[in-house]
Motif scaffolding. Structure first.
Motif, short mmCIF file in Angstrom:
data_model
loop_
_atom_site.label_atom_id
_atom_site.label_comp_id
_atom_site.label_asym_id
_atom_site.label_seq_id
_atom_site.Cartn_x
_atom_site.Cartn_y
_atom_site.Cartn_z
N SER A 100 0.85 -1.18 0.00
CA SER A 100 0.00 0.00 0.00
C SER A 100 0.88 1.23 0.00
N ARG A 127 -3.70 6.49 6.71
CA ARG A 127 -4.84 5.59 6.58
C ARG A 127 -6.01 5.96 7.47
N ALA A 179 -12.79 -1.51 8.94
CA ALA A 179 -13.01 -2.56 7.95
C ALA A 179 -14.48 -2.78 7.66
N THR A 189 -18.48 1.08 5.02
CA THR A 189 -18.47 1.10 3.57
C THR A 189 -18.77 2.49 3.05
N THR A 205 -13.87 -3.88 -6.19
CA THR A 205 -14.98 -3.01 -5.81
C THR A 205 -16.34 -3.66 -6.01
N ALA A 258 -14.86 0.08 0.81
CA ALA A 258 -14.62 0.22 2.24
C ALA A 258 -13.77 1.46 2.48
N TRP A 277 -10.96 3.85 3.43
CA TRP A 277 -9.51 3.75 3.52
C TRP A 277 -8.92 2.59 2.73
N ALA A 278 -9.74 1.69 2.22
CA ALA A 278 -9.20 0.59 1.42
C ALA A 278 -8.64 1.13 0.10
N GLN A 279 -7.60 0.49 -0.40
CA GLN A 279 -6.95 0.92 -1.63
C GLN A 279 -7.41 0.04 -2.78
N TYR A 280 -7.81 0.68 -3.89
CA TYR A 280 -8.28 -0.05 -5.07
C TYR A 280 -7.50 0.42 -6.30
N GLN A 310 -5.54 -3.36 -5.26
CA GLN A 310 -4.51 -3.73 -4.28
C GLN A 310 -3.74 -4.94 -4.81
N HIS A 323 -9.06 5.55 -3.48
CA HIS A 323 -9.63 5.21 -2.18
C HIS A 323 -10.51 6.35 -1.69
#
Length: 304
Positions: A2, A7, A12, A15, A135, A140, A142-145, A147, A162
């Motif tokens: 990441s 962050r 988690a 959403t 996705t 979610a 802070w999630a990275q897309y 990954q 994100h």
């Protein structure tokens, strides 16, 4: 891996609303005027990357006032953050940006290709963020897309998307893309070029720069990286349609991006170098930012 250091607390189970819904389809299509100027429409289809190297100087931005702001802090209310766009950037930097060598015609071609791609996604019921791997089950915080991040293996350019927690997003923002170029010549790592915020329809609404600590980048001054906007090299990353779309946005907004990089350097202060504690100042996250509108940019170029 990441790239993102800032962050925030782990959430988690939290959403983000979908990046595109059926209700936004017609509005997204309406705001992408792909037929407004047929002579400058993208020729190679909605997903085509801009390939021109226009040598004309772009003077369409002379005299225009860009916007900059102090850092965006998590504790500030959304209404107050929305007002942070308000400080005008009063310097010679917009003039420098206008002279970077990207012509109005090339910018218009890239802009219409980007608009055509958004319209095509809208007709399919999707958007740039929704096209990213991971996705399908929702976003979610802070999630990275994707990954790991999307990487062009030849050029070393990369990007990811994100979304922050709702209290840390601008009023209209769904999330944002971070775009990186390779680090200093002969060195390792990557350098943050620009952030691009989008709304729930996937339309770009803001450009911004970041302090070094935010992405743990290899810092390079604006003079070293500004001209990279002339030849963005993301097309080898996946998904290819999103990568090409981002390339076209970089070309379209090239004068703004260069101006923001110089404004970032001015905000950080003169004489800053490796190891400077200003790079680690958690109170300063976003040194410069500006509102953008795809439709407004195309209207200005059509009138130029």
């Amino acid at each position: 891996m990441s790239l993102y250091v800032d962050r925030g607390p782990a959430r988690a189970n939290r959403t983000v609303p979908p990046a595109f819904t059926e209700e936004t389809r017609h509005e997204a299509e309406a705001q992408c005027p792909v037929d407004a100027h047929p002579g400058r429409r993208a020729r190679a289809g909605a997903a085509a990357c801009d390939g021109g190297e226009g040598g004309e100087r772009d003077r369409s931005r002379r005299g225009q006032s860009l916007r900059t702001a102090e850092s965006v802090r998590a504790a500030i209310r959304r209404d107050e953050r929305a007002d942070e766009f308000g400080q005008p950037l009063r310097s010679a930097e917009p003039l420098r940006a206008a002279e970077i060598g990207v012509s109005p015609r090339r910018r218009a071609r890239a802009g219409y290709a980007a608009a055509a791609q958004i319209a095509a996604w809208a007709r399919a019921g999707t958007s740039a963020p929704a096209r990213l791997p991971g996705t399908a089950e929702g976003f979610a915080e802070w999630a990275q897309y994707p990954q790991p991040e999307a990487l062009d293996p030849v050029s070393g350019w990369r990007f990811f998307y994100h979304a922050h927690a709702v209290r840390e997003r601008l009023r209209a923002e769904h999330g944002h893309f971070h775009i990186f170029t390779p680090g200093p010549a002969g060195g390792m790592g990557f350098t943050h070029l620009i952030g691009i915020s989008v709304d729930v329809q996937g339309l770009p609404i803001r450009l911004f720069t970041t302090n070094r600590w935010v992405t743990d980048e290899a810092w390079q001054p604006a003079a070293a990286i500004g001209r990279r906007v002339l030849r963005p090299r993301l097309a080898g990353a996946s998904p290819g349609d999103v990568a090409c779309w981002l390339e076209n946005l970089v070309v379209l907004f090239a004068p703004d991006i260069v101006a923001l990089l110089y404004a970032r350097d001015a905000r950080m202060g003169s004489g800053i170098g490796p190891g400077d504690r200003r790079f680690e100042d958690r109170r300063l996250r976003i040194p410069s930012q500006t509102r953008v509108s795809l439709a407004a940019a195309l209207r200005r170029l059509a009138a130029a």
